[in-house]
Structures are given as C-alpha cells and as structure tokens.
Design a protein around this motif. Structure first.
Motif: not given
Ligand code: R5P
Length: 268
Positions: A77-79, A150-152, A175-177, A201-208
């Motif tokens: 869903a993120r792409q 963590p983002d708008d 901002h994500r490059d 946040d909706d998703v925590i993936s890598t945690g960055g």
């Molecule tokens: C992106 O905008 C999503 O809402 C999450 O902030 C993002 O997917 C989190 O990814 P990561 O944990 O890898 O920083």
C-alpha cells in the motif's frame, strides 16, 4: 469476530508443494452465500497474497455469491503512486489482481493513504485502530500524553489519538530520499519539554522513522517516549533501533502478528 457476527466458518486445508507452490482446499461448503475471507498480508507478503488469491478462487468456484476480502494489513500500500519515472503503482496492481480473481469488496485497517482505495475496481474501505491503541495506552496511565506524528501524513492519526488521550498533538516534517531511502527530519521546535510523548505511525518497518522522531522528541525535552503503530512489521533490528533511541515501549496491533502486538477489541 465470529462471536459478533454469529456466522459459520469453513476450514481451509493448506499445503506447500516441494517446489514452493501453494495448494488450498475448502474443507466444507460455501453454497450460494456471501463469504468473508480473512487473510492479512504481512511478511511473507507475496506468499500471503497468493494464498488469498487461491482462497478467493476456491470460494468463487464453489458457489460463493459475493466475496469480501478482510485484509488487516494490506501489503504494497505504500507504493501508491509513481514517485520516480518508470515505477509501478504496486497497490493498484494488487487491487486489479484481487478483482480478477473474484473479490467484490475489501476491508482493511489503516491503509497508508485512504484515497488510494478510490482507485480500487471494487468498493474498498479502511477502518482505524488508532482509537483502540490510544485507549490501551490511556488504560496504562498515559492519559494527557503528547501524541506526535513523525510526518505530516500521520497527522490525522495523532488527531484521532488526541481525542482519546486528551493531551496535545503535533508533527515533525519528514523527508525521505527517493533514491537512497534515507530519511531526515526538519528541526522545528516541538513543545514537549517535560511531557510524556507517544509517537504514532501506521507502519513500523525498519524503525528508522520512529527512532529519528524519538531522538528529536528527546532533544526537545520529552520526559518519556512511547511508540505506537497499527502494523508492527519490525524488520531486522527495528526494535533495537527504536529502544536505543530512548523509547520505553513499542505497542502495535495484531494486523501483523509480533511480540509487541496487543489484541485490542472494540466493544460494539
Ligand atoms: C511512511 O510514510 C509510513 O507512514 C511509515 O512512517 C514508514 O513506512 C515507516 O518506515 P520505517 O520504519 O522503515 O522508517
């Protein structure tokens, strides 16, 4: 869920062939009925998506009148648009595959961008688990905590959390490059000095994202920091990264089963 709906279930038989292909069989009848197929598509995403397609095909083939796919975590869903020339819009490709196999409706939880569902070739709806997460955190004594996005894109999540927690909310500009995936955050002053902060946040993936937001909240004087997300993918060392950044605890839902997932129930 079944307790609330009062409906019957059909067990499924799953197999994986030696070459890795999946096999699915309905171990019961569906008849000319409306069928809900519940399958999350957390990692391994492709395997779970393929299993979902096979279940839908089996149900349709054996007489299901209408199929609702209930997909708590909707992969890809993120792409949701072309960010760089030449890319696929993955979530639209997934939606078209689901349509082709026989899905009539879809229900998911906190899809990354709600507006992407308007492009689905069948009715699709997203429900939010943020209120449940906030209620859980409030019951743990975090009433009046500052809800930080963590983002708008996550601003509406913290606005929802704020209605339960009763504190303030705010967001950081992220901002994500698009080539390296590297993230950075704009250093705008956050009014969190001496306050308990929960980053949603909706998703925590890598945690960055959460780790960077936590470091920033800490620099701004937060007294304690928690992290809450709907879909705790927690890839690799994500959890360590987040805890090392000063987060006391990570809380997620079970749309993605993980050891931080809580079973949060609505009271209808
Ligand atoms: C992106 O905008 C999503 O809402 C999450 O902030 C993002 O997917 C989190 O990814 P990561 O944990 O890898 O920083």
């Amino acid at each position: 869920m079944l307790r609330f709906l009062g409906v019957g279930t059909v067990p499924l038989v799953f197999k994986t062939y030696p070459d890795g292909e999946f096999y699915v069989r309905l171990d019961g009848k569906v008849g000319n009925e409306e069928v809900a197929i519940v399958q999350t598509t957390s990692p391994p995403q492709d395997a779970r998506l393929m299993q979902l397609m096979l279940i839908v095909d089996a149900a349709k083939r054996h007489g299901a009148k209408k199929i609702t796919a209930v997909v708590p975590y909707l992969a890809y869903a993120r792409q949701d648009r072309v960010f760089l020339e030449g890319e696929a819009v993955s979530i639209e490709a997934v939606a078209h595959m689901l349509k082709a196999v026989g899905v009539d409706n879809l229900i998911t939880v906190n899809v990354h961008q709600q507006k992407v569902l308007e492009k689905f070739p069948f009715p699709a709806k997203t429900v939010s688990a943020i209120t449940l997460l906030a209620e859980y955190l409030k019951s743990k004594g975090l009433e009046k905590a500052f809800a930080l996005a963590p983002d708008d894109g996550a601003l509406w999540l913290v606005e929802e959390a704020k209605t339960v927690l009763g504190g303030e909310c705010g967001y950081i500009e992220k901002h994500r490059d698009l080539h390296t995936g590297q993230i950075s955050m704009e250093k705008k002053r956050l009014d969190v000095k001496g306050k308990v902060v929960i980053i949603f946040d909706d998703v925590i993936s890598t945690g960055g994202t959460i780790a960077l937001a936590a470091k920033y909240a800490s620099e701004c004087g937060a007294s304690k920091i928690y992290a809450a997300c709907v879909h705790p993918l927690l890839i690799g060392d994500a959890e360590k990264k987040i805890l090392d950044a000063g987060v006391e605890e990570i809380v997620g839902t079970d749309t993605v089963p993980s050891h931080v997932s809580k079973s949060l129930h609505c009271t209808f």
